[in-house]
Design a protein around this motif. Structure first.
Motif, PDB file in Angstrom:
ATOM      1  N   ASP A 124       0.834  -1.210   0.000  1.00 22.30           N
ATOM      2  CA  ASP A 124       0.000   0.000   0.000  1.00 22.30           C
ATOM      3  C   ASP A 124       0.864   1.253   0.000  1.00 22.30           C
ATOM      4  O   ASP A 124       0.367   2.357  -0.189  1.00 22.30           O
ATOM      5  CB  ASP A 124      -0.881   0.053   1.258  1.00 22.30           C
ATOM      6  N   ARG A 125       2.146   1.090   0.251  1.00 21.89           N
ATOM      7  CA  ARG A 125       3.037   2.258   0.355  1.00 21.89           C
ATOM      8  C   ARG A 125       3.978   2.394  -0.831  1.00 21.89           C
ATOM      9  O   ARG A 125       4.931   3.173  -0.782  1.00 21.89           O
ATOM     10  CB  ARG A 125       3.876   2.147   1.635  1.00 21.89           C
ATOM     11  N   GLU A 126       3.735   1.625  -1.857  1.00 23.01           N
ATOM     12  CA  GLU A 126       4.611   1.629  -3.047  1.00 23.01           C
ATOM     13  C   GLU A 126       4.803   3.044  -3.599  1.00 23.01           C
ATOM     14  O   GLU A 126       3.853   3.789  -3.767  1.00 23.01           O
ATOM     15  CB  GLU A 126       3.929   0.744  -4.098  1.00 23.01           C
ATOM     16  N   LEU A 127       6.054   3.396  -3.878  1.00 19.58           N
ATOM     17  CA  LEU A 127       6.364   4.713  -4.445  1.00 19.58           C
ATOM     18  C   LEU A 127       6.973   4.570  -5.825  1.00 19.58           C
ATOM     19  O   LEU A 127       7.703   3.609  -6.071  1.00 19.58           O
ATOM     20  CB  LEU A 127       7.403   5.425  -3.575  1.00 19.58           C
ATOM     21  N   THR A 128       6.710   5.523  -6.680  1.00 19.12           N
ATOM     22  CA  THR A 128       7.311   5.543  -8.009  1.00 19.12           C
ATOM     23  C   THR A 128       7.874   6.942  -8.213  1.00 19.12           C
ATOM     24  O   THR A 128       7.114   7.908  -8.307  1.00 19.12           O
ATOM     25  CB  THR A 128       6.250   5.244  -9.085  1.00 19.12           C
ATOM     26  N   THR A 129       9.194   7.059  -8.263  1.00 18.64           N
ATOM     27  CA  THR A 129       9.773   8.413  -8.276  1.00 18.64           C
ATOM     28  C   THR A 129       9.448   9.175  -9.555  1.00 18.64           C
ATOM     29  O   THR A 129       9.498  10.392  -9.573  1.00 18.64           O
ATOM     30  CB  THR A 129      11.307   8.379  -8.091  1.00 18.64           C
ATOM     31  N   SER A 130       9.111   8.443 -10.635  1.00 18.36           N
ATOM     32  CA  SER A 130       8.817   9.130 -11.895  1.00 18.36           C
ATOM     33  C   SER A 130       7.342   9.506 -12.009  1.00 18.36           C
ATOM     34  O   SER A 130       6.920  10.010 -13.043  1.00 18.36           O
ATOM     35  CB  SER A 130       9.233   8.258 -13.072  1.00 18.36           C
ATOM     36  N   SER A 131       6.541   9.251 -10.969  1.00 16.60           N
ATOM     37  CA  SER A 131       5.138   9.674 -11.059  1.00 16.60           C
ATOM     38  C   SER A 131       5.046  11.135 -10.611  1.00 16.60           C
ATOM     39  O   SER A 131       5.740  11.551  -9.682  1.00 16.60           O
ATOM     40  CB  SER A 131       4.264   8.788 -10.171  1.00 16.60           C
ATOM     41  N   PRO A 132       4.184  11.908 -11.279  1.00 19.69           N
ATOM     42  CA  PRO A 132       4.056  13.323 -10.901  1.00 19.69           C
ATOM     43  C   PRO A 132       3.705  13.507  -9.425  1.00 19.69           C
ATOM     44  O   PRO A 132       4.141  14.472  -8.803  1.00 19.69           O
ATOM     45  CB  PRO A 132       2.930  13.829 -11.799  1.00 19.69           C
ATOM     46  N   GLU A 133       2.974  12.545  -8.841  1.00 20.32           N
ATOM     47  CA  GLU A 133       2.602  12.658  -7.418  1.00 20.32           C
ATOM     48  C   GLU A 133       3.856  12.627  -6.551  1.00 20.32           C
ATOM     49  O   GLU A 133       3.873  13.186  -5.462  1.00 20.32           O
ATOM     50  CB  GLU A 133       1.677  11.509  -6.973  1.00 20.32           C
ATOM     51  N   TYR A 134       4.862  11.886  -6.993  1.00 22.53           N
ATOM     52  CA  TYR A 134       6.109  11.848  -6.224  1.00 22.53           C
ATOM     53  C   TYR A 134       7.003  13.027  -6.604  1.00 22.53           C
ATOM     54  O   TYR A 134       7.503  13.759  -5.749  1.00 22.53           O
ATOM     55  CB  TYR A 134       6.859  10.533  -6.445  1.00 22.53           C
ATOM     56  N   TYR A 135       7.222  13.246  -7.898  1.00 19.42           N
ATOM     57  CA  TYR A 135       8.246  14.251  -8.238  1.00 19.42           C
ATOM     58  C   TYR A 135       7.774  15.676  -7.984  1.00 19.42           C
ATOM     59  O   TYR A 135       8.576  16.589  -7.933  1.00 19.42           O
ATOM     60  CB  TYR A 135       8.876  14.007  -9.609  1.00 19.42           C
ATOM     61  N   ARG A 136       6.463  15.818  -7.744  1.00 23.31           N
ATOM     62  CA  ARG A 136       5.988  17.113  -7.273  1.00 23.31           C
ATOM     63  C   ARG A 136       6.774  17.503  -6.010  1.00 23.31           C
ATOM     64  O   ARG A 136       7.102  18.672  -5.796  1.00 23.31           O
ATOM     65  CB  ARG A 136       4.489  16.999  -6.942  1.00 23.31           C
ATOM     66  N   TRP A 137       7.090  16.507  -5.183  1.00 23.94           N
ATOM     67  CA  TRP A 137       7.769  16.774  -3.913  1.00 23.94           C
ATOM     68  C   TRP A 137       9.283  16.790  -4.065  1.00 23.94           C
ATOM     69  O   TRP A 137       9.978  17.411  -3.273  1.00 23.94           O
ATOM     70  CB  TRP A 137       7.299  15.772  -2.841  1.00 23.94           C
ATOM     71  N   THR A 138       9.787  16.131  -5.096  1.00 29.62           N
ATOM     72  CA  THR A 138      11.213  16.282  -5.408  1.00 29.62           C
ATOM     73  C   THR A 138      11.431  17.740  -5.831  1.00 29.62           C
ATOM     74  O   THR A 138      12.436  18.365  -5.478  1.00 29.62           O
ATOM     75  CB  THR A 138      11.627  15.297  -6.518  1.00 29.62           C
ATOM     76  N   GLN A 139      10.446  18.270  -6.561  1.00 29.82           N
ATOM     77  CA  GLN A 139      10.531  19.672  -6.975  1.00 29.82           C
ATOM     78  C   GLN A 139      10.397  20.598  -5.765  1.00 29.82           C
ATOM     79  O   GLN A 139      11.056  21.634  -5.671  1.00 29.82           O
ATOM     80  CB  GLN A 139       9.462  19.967  -8.027  1.00 29.82           C
TER      81      GLN A 139
END
Ligand code: ANZ
Length: 807
Positions: A124-139
């Motif tokens: 349930d906690r799977e992350l994908t760094t290339s998804s906009p939901e994740y890289y929004r926070w890398t930004q």
């Protein structure tokens, strides 16, 4: 239903995997009381899927996660995908499939492969760094660092990979070659984005002290940060108003300085160069710009250089010292200029020989010695001063202080670091866009929060070589500032994938949070990661970057701990059956899917751990896995013994097994735990009957290693719930025959402590326990143990030699 003759892995593997998932058996609780955050380095999901070498670390961490659950811990054990990166972009150019699509397919395949191993990830906690939901926070992270003054754009010499068509960070250049593709890296002068990791150099060094990490990884980080204590010396230069500053660690040798050298990129060089040598210097600068910093720093590289025509004044003697330019001096270290002391420094010595410059001896190893003439080789050690006026006879250490005082304003104590700022921009498509734009004036504007994420455009053209597809994304490139209406252009570079992985561990506690990258409250429950498992090739890349980012956030009060990973456990590589690194091109890749379908997930898991010490390299062997599979069938048949009251022998055997599984697992000696299980199963097999209690305990002890078989046996015993949620048996001390043994522990022949262990504890576990004694560990710092001698029940003797200095 009658019991099958051998354990049926295909039905049982699938059955338990479905049940565990359906019942949420791996879910981490929201409010942990006894938290254990056990984390793997997440993989890049490549098109070729996982091979058996990739999964050994995941099996080890799964054993730790399952073991922690048996101890009653609340376990957070997540998995995700470090999915940005060049291979997907290359694939897009070749196969015409968007990276967005291929990444999804690949990660689905990885997930399937990991699930088939029975790994207990909380999906349930799977992350994908290339998804906009994740890289929004890398930004967000980029903008956070920018606002803190920790992200900046600057020009300068950078490493360029001609094959990958992008710049690389220093950490990604290994022996002058690109870490990813192995091409020779060249130097280019470009404007790029940097993160100011150097601001944390001292903290990153000090923070290492308290970490439970292997000493060799700490040493690599220490050397990479490269703290040097020394001094600045300011030299006056004839007809120049500025002074020339040098950095030296050997101020005590100042009387031996016979010339100065500046780097070809030194800003004062143009003012130093006299008209007649101008063309020679220009040619030299041009030639020097193609050599890498690494090449330039090799001691045995032929020395080249040009005299600038200028002289500096020795601050104590008033002598005139010629100023040369040479590429053995790097602009990126110290001040980019050195005082050359050829009698005591190898590179200066070679240079002085090459250009017939004076060599003056000022240090001797033994007090009273004063050799005549020119030495055959430089003496780089400490000792006593000669040819140094009032300081003759003083120790080098004392002389350093005295000279510093004598120099007054011309000298200053200075600590420098080898660490350089982290270059984070890449000229590629498949990475997080950098959330910034430029006005016509060149001024930088942050894309406002309400417009994040800056999403990668999909209508782009991929080419196998050349510029990033973003340069051709004409519509996307333009950005209108909502405040001023000005048409600006977006940054076309994307972020290094190491930026995505520098903070992902902060996202797992709240993977779907929408208003923020992470939640401090949740982090204070789980952080720091208790055990982090992965490859030690990341010693000065990911592991350093993650520590830096965690510290930067910690200083802003955003995360609760300064360090991300309390314990780091390196995983040794699994080689192909031919003893070579597994690779598609060598045709020696073993696919876990095939092994699982033939022998079962538990056989693969146990075999991977049984092969040898977890942190060491070892080759795959097909006969080995057959043997492990036979062991699992023996366990299966053991449960056909009649039920009877436990004999003394049975209880002793169980106590020893419990002890061995506990201590070996806790010390990550998984191979020893598996062999203890094998021995115990053989011993139990000799008995006329087996008690219910023994059957239950054995199933629990087996469950971290062979969870599917353990669940099947637990079910047969009529137990409620999953064995994975049972309680780990206690060691029944009364049945450990000779209770304990005390070993004296020696390092290089000297006794440094003693350890008490259970009698019959396997030798490698005794050694591991011995090495953990603080006084023993202290004597092993910066050393490698080359020999371990164990005299059973008496003595552990470790023979250690100093580690090589790593540059
Ligand atoms: C005089 C001297 C005399 C030095 C001597 C060494 C031995 P670490 O220990 O690695 O910090 N150095 C300084 N800046 C440099 C640069 N930009 N490029 C190349 N070399 C540089 O090394 C510090 C020493 O490296 C300094 O101390 C300087 O040489 C050289 F007997 O100064 B020394």
């Amino acid at each position: 239903m009658p019991r099958s003759a051998t354990y049926n892995h295909s039905d049982n593997d699938a059955r338990w995997q479905e049940r565990w998932l359906a019942r949420g058996a791996f879910q981490a609780p929201q409010a942990p009381r006894h938290p254990a955050y056990i984390l793997d380095m997440f993989p890049y999901p490549s098109g070729s899927g996982l091979h058996v070498g990739h999964v050994v670390g995941y099996v080890g961490s799964d054993v730790l996660a399952r073991y922690a659950r048996l101890l009653g811990k609340d376990v957070l054990h997540p998995m995700g995908w470090d999915s940005f990166g060049l291979p997907a972009e290359r694939y897009a150019a070749k196969a015409g499939v968007l990276p967005q699509v291929s990444t999804q397919e690949n990660s689905a395949n990885y997930r399937r492969q990991l699930q088939a191993l029975g790994l207990s990830y909380d999906w349930d906690r799977e992350l994908t760094t290339s998804s906009p939901e994740y890289y929004r926070w890398t930004q967000w992270l980029f903008q956070f660092l920018y606002k803190q003054g920790l992200a900046y754009r600057a020009g300068g010499l950078v490493n360029w990979c001609p094959e990958d068509q992008t710049v690389l960070a220093n950490e990604q250049v290994i022996g002058g070659k690109c870490e990813r593709c192995g091409s020779q890296v060249v130097q280019r002068n470009l404007e790029q984005w940097y993160f100011k990791i150097t601001a944390f150099a001292e903290e990153l060094l000090e923070g290492l002290e308290d970490l439970n990490w292997p000493e060799h990884i700490k040493t690599l980080q220490r050397n990479w940060i490269g703290r040097s204590e020394g001094a600045l010396v300011r030299f006056r230069v004839n007809n120049l108003s500025e002074q020339l500053e040098v950095f030296t660690t050997r101020l005590d040798t100042l009387y031996g300085a016979t010339y100065l050298v500046v780097a070809p990129e030194h800003p004062l060089l143009s003012s130093l160069v006299t008209a007649e040598v101008q063309p020679d210097v220009a040619t030299y600068q041009e030639a020097a710009s193609t050599a890498s910093a690494l090449e330039r720093s090799f001691t045995d590289r032929p020395k080249t250089g040009v005299f600038t025509g200028s002289y500096a004044l020795h601050p104590l003697t008033g002598d005139l010292l010629p100023i040369w330019v040479s590429d053995y001096v790097l602009m990126t270290y110290g001040t980019g200029a050195v005082m050359a002391v050829p009698a005591h420094d190898e590179r200066d010595f070679a240079f002085a020989r090459q250009f017939s410059l004076p060599i003056r001896r000022v240090v001797v190893p033994v007090l009273g010695e004063d050799p005549e003439g020119i030495p055959d080789a430089p003496y780089a050690g400490q000792g006593y001063l000669v040819n140094s006026r009032n300081l003759n006879g003083k120790s080098t250490e004392e002389a350093f202080t005295l000279i510093l005082a004598e120099l007054g304003a011309a000298g200053e104590a200075r600590t420098t670091y080898r660490l350089r700022d982290w270059l984070v921009s890449r000229q590629r498509y498949w990475g997080s866009p950098i959330p910034i734009a430029y006005r016509a004036s060149g001024e930088q504007v942050l894309i406002p929060d309400s417009q994040l994420p800056v999403v990668l455009p999909e209508r782009v053209t991929f080419s196998e070589k050349g510029a990033s597809p973003l340069a051709g994304a004409d519509e996307w490139k333009e950005w209108v500032d909502p405040l001023t209406g000005e048409v600006c252009h977006r940054e076309l570079d994307t972020l290094d994938t190491f930026v995505c992985s520098s903070w992902y561990y902060l996202r797992y506690p709240t993977p779907n949070l929408t208003g923020a990258p992470f939640d401090r409250e949740a982090l204070s429950k789980w952080m720091p990661v208790q055990t982090y498992i992965g490859g030690d090739e990341h010693a000065v890349m990911h592991l350093l970057y993650a520590r830096f980012i965690c510290r930067a956030l910690y200083h802003a009060g955003l995360v609760p701990t300064p360090e991300p990973f309390e314990q780091f456990v390196p995983v040794g590589k699994i080689l192909g059956p031919d003893n070579q690194k597994m690779s598609k091109s060598k045709g020696n890749v073993v696919n876990p899917d095939e092994v699982i379908s033939k022998y079962g997930a538990d056989a693969l898991r146990c075999y991977e751990l049984f092969m040898g010490p977890f942190d060491q390299e070892k080759p795959w062997s097909t006969t080995g896995i057959v043997g492990v599979r036979r062991f699992l069938d023996k366990v299966w048949r053991l449960y056909e013994l009649p039920v009877g009251a436990a004999s003394e022998v049975e209880l002793q055997c169980l106590a020893r097994l419990t002890q061995a599984v506990r201590s070996s697992t806790e010390l990550h000696k998984f191979n020893t735990a598996v062999s203890a299980l094998m021995e115990a199963v053989n011993a139990f097999g000799q008995l006329p009957s087996l008690a219910q209690e023994t059957r239950r305990s054995l199933a629990i002890l087996l469950s971290p290693y062979a969870p599917h078989l353990a669940e099947t046996l637990w079910e047969e015993l009529g137990m409620q719930g999953f064995v994975m949620h049972a309680q780990l048996p206690e060691v029944q001390e009364a049945y450990l025959i000779e209770k304990t043994e005390t070993y004296a522990v020696q390092v290089n022949g000297k006794v440094r402590g003693s350890v008490e262990v259970a009698a019959g504890t396997p030798a490698d576990v005794v050694v591991a326990a011995a090495r953990q004694l603080p006084n023993v560990a202290r004597h092993l710092i910066d050393s490698r143990v080359v020999k371990e001698i164990v005299v059973p029940g008496k003595l552990v003797s470790l023979v250690a030699t100093p580690l090589h200095e790593v540059n």
